[in-house]
Structures are given as C-alpha cells and as structure tokens.
Design an enzyme around this catalytic site. Structure first.
Site, short mmCIF file in Angstrom:
data_model
loop_
_atom_site.label_atom_id
_atom_site.label_comp_id
_atom_site.label_asym_id
_atom_site.label_seq_id
_atom_site.Cartn_x
_atom_site.Cartn_y
_atom_site.Cartn_z
N ALA A 1 -9.62 5.33 3.36
CA ALA A 1 -9.45 6.47 4.27
C ALA A 1 -10.67 7.38 4.34
O ALA A 1 -11.34 7.63 3.34
CB ALA A 1 -8.25 7.32 3.91
N GLY A 2 -10.95 7.83 5.56
CA GLY A 2 -11.97 8.85 5.78
C GLY A 2 -13.35 8.31 6.12
O GLY A 2 -14.24 9.09 6.44
N LYS B 1 0.88 -1.17 0.00
CA LYS B 1 0.00 0.00 0.00
C LYS B 1 0.91 1.21 0.00
O LYS B 1 1.58 1.49 0.99
CB LYS B 1 -0.91 0.00 1.23
CG LYS B 1 -1.74 1.27 1.33
CD LYS B 1 -2.61 1.31 2.57
CE LYS B 1 -3.11 2.74 2.78
NZ LYS B 1 -3.94 2.87 3.99
N GLY C 1 -8.44 9.15 8.98
CA GLY C 1 -8.81 9.29 10.39
C GLY C 1 -9.85 10.35 10.67
O GLY C 1 -10.18 10.59 11.83
N ASN D 1 -9.78 1.87 9.11
CA ASN D 1 -9.13 1.49 10.36
C ASN D 1 -9.76 2.20 11.56
O ASN D 1 -10.39 1.61 12.43
CB ASN D 1 -7.62 1.79 10.27
CG ASN D 1 -6.80 1.20 11.40
OD1 ASN D 1 -5.62 0.90 11.22
ND2 ASN D 1 -7.35 1.00 12.58
N THR D 2 -9.63 3.54 11.57
CA THR D 2 -9.98 4.30 12.76
C THR D 2 -11.44 4.15 13.16
O THR D 2 -11.76 4.03 14.35
CB THR D 2 -9.66 5.80 12.53
OG1 THR D 2 -8.30 5.90 12.08
CG2 THR D 2 -9.80 6.59 13.82
#
Lengths: 253, 65
Positions: A181-182, A93, A154, A203-204
């Site tokens: 992301a996001g 990645k 995040g 992830n977050t």
C-alpha cells in the site's frame, strides 16, 4: 526469494486486480509486471463473479484473497472463511480497518483476527503498520509474513517512514516482509526492495496510470532491480567525497 | 419466510440456505454464504435452517487490491 508459508515466489511483485479500465488491460498489466501473486476480494453477488474468478485463475499465478473493508475481527474472520472456500486457498490478506480516512489498520482487531485465523489453519498475510511491537504480536499470533504499509492505501506517497520500515526489517530478519500500500512510483518499489524487503504489493499506481501495462512493467523491473541491489551489498554512505579515480600516477602539470 | 438477502428484503418459501439459493437463482452458481454474520460452508447449506428476519449474505469474486 524468501519462503511465503512454504511457497517460493518467482518474482517479488504482488499486484491487485481492481480499478483497471478494462479486463483486457488488467491481463496485460499482469503479464508485463511478471507478478507472482494477484489479490482479489469477495463482494455481494451481482453477476460476473465467476467469469472474473476464471480470468484470475487463467493468469496462472497465486491468488491472495483479501478482507478489504472489514472493520471488526468478526467480519474479517467470516470473510476469510468464505474466501477460503470460494477461492480454494488458505492464504488470506488480512485487513481490519480502523480509520476510514487513512485506511489504517486497527491493531487490536488485527491481532485478534490473526490469532483466530492462524489457529484455524489460515496462512495469514496481515496488512499492518511499521510498528515493531504490533509486528511482534502478529508473529506471536502465528503470522509468518508481515505486510507493513508504505503509506495510506491508494495515496501514492511512497515510503512515509523509511526509518520505521528499516527498523522492522532489522527486527524481523527471518520473517518475509512485504511493503503493501501507498506506492506511487517504481522508485518507491526499488527503495523498499533495497531495504531488504521480500516483495511489494500495489494496485492503484498501476491501474490508474495512463498506460497500466507499461507502468506494471516499470514496477516489476524496479522491484527486481531493488532486490538485486539488496543482494549485492550496497556501499556505505559517507559524509565526504572520496575520489573514484586513483590519485596515484596523476601527472604533475 | 421473510429474510434479508444481500441487504434486500425477500419473502421466499425456503426453509434452508440451500433452498433459498435455489429460489434466488443461485443454486448452480459458485458462491460463498454467511447467515447472520457467520460463515455457512457449502456442505452445510442444505441443513442450515432459516428463520424470519435472518440476514443471508451471498458473495462471489470481485476485483480487489
């Protein structure tokens, strides 16, 4: 599911391994999400790295090392080479960060690193923006997967530019696309998949939920629901109402 | 030999990357190495010479998104 460099994933869910309250919670989240891919990183040896690697291997899913935190093509290329040896995979990645506030990719460094890594036999998953010109440069460089952001890493904002993401999907019908992301809510994941994206990476939103395992399950279900919807041919949007109950046969009262 | 290892200064009696890893207690561990910003594959650590002022990075698995 579409082919990611010759690999067909069982589910459209890719999940990060960072920021969980404990290793046990991380394992539960992966199990509940039914994720097919786990992202990992390389950092300075401080103890515990090998145990963590073994834990990720035990998940039994594909490992996708990242080049998080790299700000130049050179740093990212060296990190990718180290990751290939350490994790025994040619998947990478690719992150080349251009702005510390938004963690937005540096498009110039990204293309430079992508070209070098593709030429060196890597299977590059570039973290990019929804810019279709940049996407074309990455495909020219040899990338056969693109991972546009939904919003800054995040931030949990969801899909900030649905128009751009739809345009990217339309421009690259044969390239596997992943919103990376996001994402903050399962509805964001469903929205991305309904647009015809091939997977999501987050992830977050899972790791920082009060109940990460339950949130992981919610995201996994939403991603699969969105994928099923995309395959099912959504109805066209209309400006005006159209009665769903037949008008013919209505009683004259 | 004065070298930086993961950002910290070390004075060690090592002439190669492999010797440095042994002296630092990482000889038997699974790590990835880079010297002065360039990847050093495991297979070439024993023949990669160190010089004063070199910067050695020794990395391992970590959580990531």
């Amino acid at each position: 599911m579409r082919d990611f460099y010759g690999t067909t994933l069982d589910t459209p869910m890719m999940l990060g391994t960072a920021r969980y309250p404990s290793p046990k919670v991380m394992e539960e989240a992966f199990r509940e999400s039914r994720a097919s891919v786990a992202t990992v990183s390389l950092r300075r040896e401080g103890g515990g790295g090998e145990a963590f690697r073994e834990m990720v291997r035990a998940l039994g899913i594909h490992v996708l090392p990242n080049t998080a935190g790299c700000h130049t093509a050179r740093e990212a290329i060296t990190t990718a080479q180290m990751a290939r040896e350490y994790f025994e995979t040619d998947w990478i990645k690719l992150e080349v960060i251009g702005n510390d506030d938004t963690l937005q990719p540096d498009p110039f460094g990204l293309v430079e690193a992508a070209k070098a890594l593709c030429d060196d036999g890597f299977k590059v998953f570039p973290y990019t923006t929804e810019d279709s010109v940049l996407a074309a440069r990455l495909v020219d460089a040899g990338c056969r997967v693109l991972m546009p952001w939904g919003a800054p890493i995040g931030s949990g904002q969801g899909l900030n530019n649905p128009f751009g993401l739809k345009a990217l999907r339309a421009a690259f019908p044969d390239i596997p696309l992943v919103v990376d992301a996001g994402l903050g809510l399962p509805s964001h994941a469903a929205q991305a998949m309904e647009m015809g994206y091939d997977a999501i990476l987050l992830n977050t939103a899972v790791a920082e939920a009060q109940d990460p395992a339950a949130m992981a399950r919610a995201f996994g279900l939403a991603a699969e629901a969105g994928a099923l919807a995309a395959r099912s041919g959504p109805m066209p949007v209309r400006d005006m109402a159209q009665p769903s109950t037949p008008v013919i046969g209505k009683a004259w009262l | 030999m004065k070298i930086d290892v993961n950002g910290e200064k070390h004075d060690i009696a090592a002439s190669t990357v492999a010797e440095a890893l042994d002296l630092l207690g990482w000889g038997e561990m699974r790590v990835a190495t880079a010297l002065n910003g360039a990847f050093v594959p495991a297979a070439t650590r024993a023949t990669t010479q160190l010089s004063d002022g070199d910067q050695l990075e020794v990395l391992t698995a970590m959580q990531g998104g």
